[in-house]
Design an enzyme around this catalytic site. Structure first.
Site, PDB file in Angstrom:
ATOM      1  N   ALA A 242       0.820  -1.211   0.000  1.00  0.00           N
ATOM      2  CA  ALA A 242       0.000   0.000   0.000  1.00  0.00           C
ATOM      3  C   ALA A 242       0.858   1.268   0.000  1.00  0.00           C
ATOM      4  O   ALA A 242       2.094   1.218   0.049  1.00  0.00           O
ATOM      5  CB  ALA A 242      -0.941  -0.018   1.198  1.00  0.00           C
ATOM      6  N   HIS A 243       0.175   2.422  -0.023  1.00  0.00           N
ATOM      7  CA  HIS A 243       0.860   3.708  -0.163  1.00  0.00           C
ATOM      8  C   HIS A 243       1.788   3.999   1.010  1.00  0.00           C
ATOM      9  O   HIS A 243       1.498   3.691   2.165  1.00  0.00           O
ATOM     10  CB  HIS A 243      -0.160   4.844  -0.329  1.00  0.00           C
ATOM     11  CG  HIS A 243      -1.095   5.002   0.826  1.00  0.00           C
ATOM     12  ND1 HIS A 243      -0.787   5.709   1.964  1.00  0.00           N
ATOM     13  CD2 HIS A 243      -2.351   4.538   1.027  1.00  0.00           C
ATOM     14  CE1 HIS A 243      -1.796   5.692   2.800  1.00  0.00           C
ATOM     15  NE2 HIS A 243      -2.765   4.975   2.266  1.00  0.00           N
ATOM     16  N   ASN A 244       2.940   4.581   0.679  1.00  0.00           N
ATOM     17  CA  ASN A 244       3.937   5.042   1.643  1.00  0.00           C
ATOM     18  C   ASN A 244       4.589   3.926   2.448  1.00  0.00           C
ATOM     19  O   ASN A 244       5.233   4.183   3.471  1.00  0.00           O
ATOM     20  CB  ASN A 244       3.334   6.084   2.596  1.00  0.00           C
ATOM     21  CG  ASN A 244       3.029   7.394   1.907  1.00  0.00           C
ATOM     22  OD1 ASN A 244       1.910   7.594   1.426  1.00  0.00           O
ATOM     23  ND2 ASN A 244       4.004   8.280   1.826  1.00  0.00           N
TER      24      ASN A 244
END
Length: 348
Positions: A242-244
């Protein structure tokens, strides 16, 4: 014509010590169960030692601690790491790898501002968007999309139907298997009075050198900053990052595991199949997460956890055995109560 080598030639290649018949002709490789005469096989786990005794293979690659009787007429190659040695033996008989002639296929679309190395290959129906950069000796197979201002380094192999969206950075010697998307939007939404509001995902994905990503994975772009797969990371098929998220060097993420947003995975971590990692936590260097586990809080370096919520193997076994212990204790209490009642009757 199939290739034929001797047992001694294989032993020399894998740097092993041959015992038995050195002149056996070998024409192929197979598993212990499926091997026939003329095949070489290997023993990677001692619990399958009985299969060596029953196998029809002519030559066996085994560990130096292999202590079963050597069968007459067979060859045994003793080495430190049988599985790795067998991988070298496989390459003797493997078909030639597919070769790609440098150049751009007539059915590909390359934007006039894109920079494609003369030694790179761009396959049919691939799209290289504006200001994208493709490095030396890199292969972009059929149907791939390399987004605007993205960079793909040298000696990469991008299989068919991979999407690398805008501004993402791919290092050198990266392999990405079919169906994977790099740089899809992170999952960012906030409920509002008029419905669910999408949060902009304006960061990038950075993939460092020598990373391999399996088929049908999703590596989400950061909400801001970057989602980062560091040097030597290996992803199995169907992995979601997922993001980051940051994944440390040489970590292994195995099929169908998922890493929620803004989590930091340390160096040399193993996350087994179908495990889920909560967001905004840290998984320490060298940690191991068992398959189907759910990790809800940070782990210190070297942790080994199993189950949902994830806990140490000792804690898991204690909890698993607790109902049986309670049942035994309950029976013991009943027995004691009966004994007490019997004593009361006797006293009275």
């Amino acid at each position: 014509m199939s290739k034929v080598v001797t047992a001694q030639e294989i032993a020399t290649l894998v740097k092993g010590e041959l015992k038995g018949n050195a002149d056996i002709s070998i024409c192929g490789i197979n598993s212990l169960i499926d091997a026939s005469e003329g095949h070489v096989s290997f023993l990677g786990n001692k619990k399958y030692k009985s299969q060596v005794e029953q196998s029809k293979a002519s030559v066996f690659i085994v560990g130096r601690d292999f202590d079963s009787p050597l069968r007459e007429g067979k060859g045994y190659i003793f080495c430190d790491r049988p599985e790795l040695a067998f991988s070298h033996a496989i390459m003797i008989f493997a078909p030639e790898p597919v070769k790609f002639k440098p150049g751009v296929h007539p059915a590909a679309v390359v934007h006039e501002t894109a920079l494609v190395s003369e030694s790179a290959y761009i396959g049919p129906c691939a799209v290289i968007d504006a200001n994208a950069v493709i490095g030396k000796n890199t292969v972009i197979n059929a149907g791939c999309y390399i987004g605007e201002s993205s960079k793909v380094g040298d000696d990469c192999l991008i299989y068919a139907n991979v999407s690398v969206r805008e501004r993402c950075i791919i290092g050198n010697k990266v392999i990405i298997h079919s169906g994977t998307t790099v740089g899809s939007d992170g999952y960012g939404f906030v409920p509002g009075p008029q419905g669910i509001i999408k949060l902009p995902q304006v960061g990038i994905v950075q993939i460092d050198d020598d990373v391999e990503i399996g088929a049908n994975c999703a590596i989400d772009r950061a909400r801001f900053g970057k989602t980062w797969l560091k040097h030597g990371v290996k992803l199995d098929n169907l992995v979601h990052v997922a993001h980051n998220v940051t994944v440390g060097e040489f970590s292994l993420l195995i099929g169908q595991c998922g890493i929620a947003g803004s989590t930091e995975i340390g160096r040399g971590v193993i996350i087994a199949a179908q495990a889920g990692i909560n967001g905004h936590i840290k998984i320490g260097d060298g940690s191991k997460v068992a398959g189907t586990s759910g990790v809800v809080k940070s782990l210190s370096p070297g942790s080994e956890v199993v189950g949902t919520p994830a806990e140490t193997p000792r804690e898991f076994m204690e909890r698993l055995s607790m109902p049986k212990k309670v049942k035994r204790l309950s029976a013991k209490i009943n027995e004691l109560e009966q004994a007490i009642e019997a004593l009361k009757l006797k006293i009275n």
